[in-house]
Motif scaffolding. Structure first.
Motif, mmCIF file in Angstrom:
data_model
loop_
_atom_site.group_PDB
_atom_site.id
_atom_site.type_symbol
_atom_site.label_atom_id
_atom_site.label_comp_id
_atom_site.label_asym_id
_atom_site.label_seq_id
_atom_site.Cartn_x
_atom_site.Cartn_y
_atom_site.Cartn_z
ATOM 1 N N VAL A 10 -15.709 -49.069 39.165
ATOM 2 C CA VAL A 10 -15.065 -50.352 38.853
ATOM 3 C C VAL A 10 -15.715 -51.458 39.683
ATOM 4 C CG1 VAL A 10 -12.898 -51.661 38.932
ATOM 5 C CG2 VAL A 10 -12.874 -49.267 38.209
ATOM 6 N N GLU A 11 -15.960 -51.179 40.954
ATOM 7 C CA GLU A 11 -16.604 -52.161 41.828
ATOM 8 C C GLU A 11 -17.995 -52.516 41.311
ATOM 9 O OE1 GLU A 11 -16.542 -50.715 45.866
ATOM 10 O OE2 GLU A 11 -14.376 -50.413 45.812
ATOM 11 N N VAL A 12 -18.755 -51.516 40.888
ATOM 12 C CA VAL A 12 -20.104 -51.758 40.382
ATOM 13 C C VAL A 12 -20.053 -52.577 39.098
ATOM 14 C CG1 VAL A 12 -22.135 -50.627 39.370
ATOM 15 C CG2 VAL A 12 -21.118 -49.733 41.469
ATOM 16 N N ARG A 13 -19.179 -52.199 38.175
ATOM 17 C CA ARG A 13 -19.108 -52.895 36.884
ATOM 18 C C ARG A 13 -18.657 -54.337 37.025
ATOM 19 N NH1 ARG A 13 -16.682 -48.971 32.153
ATOM 20 N NH2 ARG A 13 -17.978 -47.157 32.617
ATOM 21 N N THR A 14 -17.701 -54.587 37.926
ATOM 22 C CA THR A 14 -17.117 -55.923 38.021
ATOM 23 C C THR A 14 -17.730 -56.795 39.103
ATOM 24 O OG1 THR A 14 -15.402 -55.215 39.585
ATOM 25 C CG2 THR A 14 -14.878 -55.058 37.221
ATOM 26 N N GLY A 15 -18.329 -56.179 40.107
ATOM 27 C CA GLY A 15 -18.833 -56.933 41.250
ATOM 28 C C GLY A 15 -17.731 -57.319 42.219
ATOM 29 N N LEU A 16 -16.548 -56.759 42.043
ATOM 30 C CA LEU A 16 -15.408 -57.069 42.913
ATOM 31 C C LEU A 16 -15.310 -56.057 44.045
ATOM 32 C CD1 LEU A 16 -12.658 -57.760 40.218
ATOM 33 C CD2 LEU A 16 -14.002 -59.454 41.474
ATOM 34 N N ALA A 17 -14.829 -56.514 45.198
ATOM 35 C CA ALA A 17 -14.576 -55.630 46.327
ATOM 36 C C ALA A 17 -13.268 -54.868 46.104
ATOM 37 C CB ALA A 17 -14.494 -56.440 47.619
ATOM 38 N N ARG A 18 -13.117 -53.763 46.821
ATOM 39 C CA ARG A 18 -11.908 -52.936 46.705
ATOM 40 C C ARG A 18 -10.644 -53.760 46.923
ATOM 41 N NH1 ARG A 18 -8.803 -49.859 50.598
ATOM 42 N NH2 ARG A 18 -10.178 -50.755 52.161
ATOM 43 N N SER A 19 -10.624 -54.561 47.969
ATOM 44 C CA SER A 19 -9.424 -55.345 48.282
ATOM 45 C C SER A 19 -9.117 -56.348 47.170
ATOM 46 C CB SER A 19 -9.578 -56.065 49.619
ATOM 47 O OG SER A 19 -10.708 -56.914 49.602
ATOM 48 N N ILE A 21 -9.896 -55.980 43.956
ATOM 49 C CA ILE A 21 -9.386 -55.218 42.811
ATOM 50 C C ILE A 21 -7.898 -54.961 42.974
ATOM 51 C CG2 ILE A 21 -9.455 -52.959 41.659
ATOM 52 C CD1 ILE A 21 -12.527 -52.971 42.322
ATOM 53 N N TYR A 22 -7.501 -54.450 44.141
ATOM 54 C CA TYR A 22 -6.087 -54.147 44.359
ATOM 55 C C TYR A 22 -5.224 -55.408 44.383
ATOM 56 C CZ TYR A 22 -7.021 -49.214 44.946
ATOM 57 O OH TYR A 22 -7.390 -47.906 44.719
ATOM 58 N N ALA A 23 -5.749 -56.511 44.893
ATOM 59 C CA ALA A 23 -4.991 -57.772 44.873
ATOM 60 C C ALA A 23 -4.776 -58.235 43.439
ATOM 61 C CB ALA A 23 -5.719 -58.844 45.682
ATOM 62 N N LYS A 24 -5.796 -58.114 42.600
ATOM 63 C CA LYS A 24 -5.676 -58.517 41.202
ATOM 64 C C LYS A 24 -4.735 -57.583 40.439
ATOM 65 C CE LYS A 24 -9.935 -61.107 40.596
ATOM 66 N NZ LYS A 24 -9.233 -62.310 40.197
ATOM 67 N N VAL A 25 -4.758 -56.290 40.754
ATOM 68 C CA VAL A 25 -3.804 -55.359 40.144
ATOM 69 C C VAL A 25 -2.385 -55.783 40.518
ATOM 70 C CG1 VAL A 25 -2.915 -52.988 40.201
ATOM 71 C CG2 VAL A 25 -5.374 -53.388 39.970
ATOM 72 N N ALA A 26 -2.175 -56.105 41.794
ATOM 73 C CA ALA A 26 -0.842 -56.486 42.276
ATOM 74 C C ALA A 26 -0.329 -57.753 41.619
ATOM 75 C CB ALA A 26 -0.869 -56.661 43.796
ATOM 76 N N PRO A 31 -6.464 -54.605 35.199
ATOM 77 C CA PRO A 31 -5.807 -53.384 34.712
ATOM 78 C C PRO A 31 -5.330 -52.481 35.856
ATOM 79 C CG PRO A 31 -7.887 -53.744 33.562
ATOM 80 C CD PRO A 31 -7.822 -54.751 34.663
ATOM 81 N N LYS A 32 -4.182 -51.855 35.641
ATOM 82 C CA LYS A 32 -3.634 -50.927 36.624
ATOM 83 C C LYS A 32 -4.357 -49.584 36.526
ATOM 84 C CE LYS A 32 1.026 -52.788 36.632
ATOM 85 N NZ LYS A 32 2.441 -52.510 36.372
ATOM 86 N N LYS A 41 -6.427 -41.728 41.619
ATOM 87 C CA LYS A 41 -6.258 -42.784 40.620
ATOM 88 C C LYS A 41 -7.604 -43.060 39.983
ATOM 89 C CE LYS A 41 -2.590 -45.129 43.125
ATOM 90 N NZ LYS A 41 -2.173 -46.346 43.796
ATOM 91 N N ARG A 42 -7.568 -43.382 38.718
ATOM 92 C CA ARG A 42 -8.768 -43.783 37.996
ATOM 93 C C ARG A 42 -8.406 -44.959 37.105
ATOM 94 N NH1 ARG A 42 -10.096 -40.550 41.238
ATOM 95 N NH2 ARG A 42 -11.446 -38.755 40.997
ATOM 96 N N TRP A 43 -9.416 -45.703 36.692
ATOM 97 C CA TRP A 43 -9.206 -46.816 35.769
ATOM 98 C C TRP A 43 -9.729 -46.429 34.402
ATOM 99 C CZ3 TRP A 43 -9.187 -47.632 40.844
ATOM 100 C CH2 TRP A 43 -8.371 -48.641 41.351
#
Length: 65
Positions: A10-19, A21-26, A31-32, A41-43
């Motif tokens: 997910v990080e590679v595809r989006t260019g987003l950092a782990r933190s 990704i989780y902030a955007k999920v929250a 996507p959850k 967990k998987r996306w």
């Protein structure tokens, strides 16, 4: 067939950092993840791809205005 992908992908595809990704999920803007066990967990790859396509569409729409 749908596929489930790891957070690293997910990080590679989006260019987003782990933190991020989780902030955007929250906040409901990403996507959850799908629970696959007690801690795993998987996306859904299709949902992540759709999120990316929506970002591109928003960019293109803003550029044409």
């Amino acid at each position: 067939m749908r596929s489930l992908i790891r957070r690293g992908e997910v990080e590679v595809r989006t260019g987003l950092a782990r933190s991020t990704i989780y902030a955007k999920v929250a906040d409901g803007t990403f996507p959850k993840p799908v629970p696959i066990g007690l801690r795993g967990k998987r996306w859904c790859g299709d949902e992540v791809n759709e999120w990316i396509e929506q970002r591109i569409a928003e960019r293109d729409q803003a550029a044409s205005e």
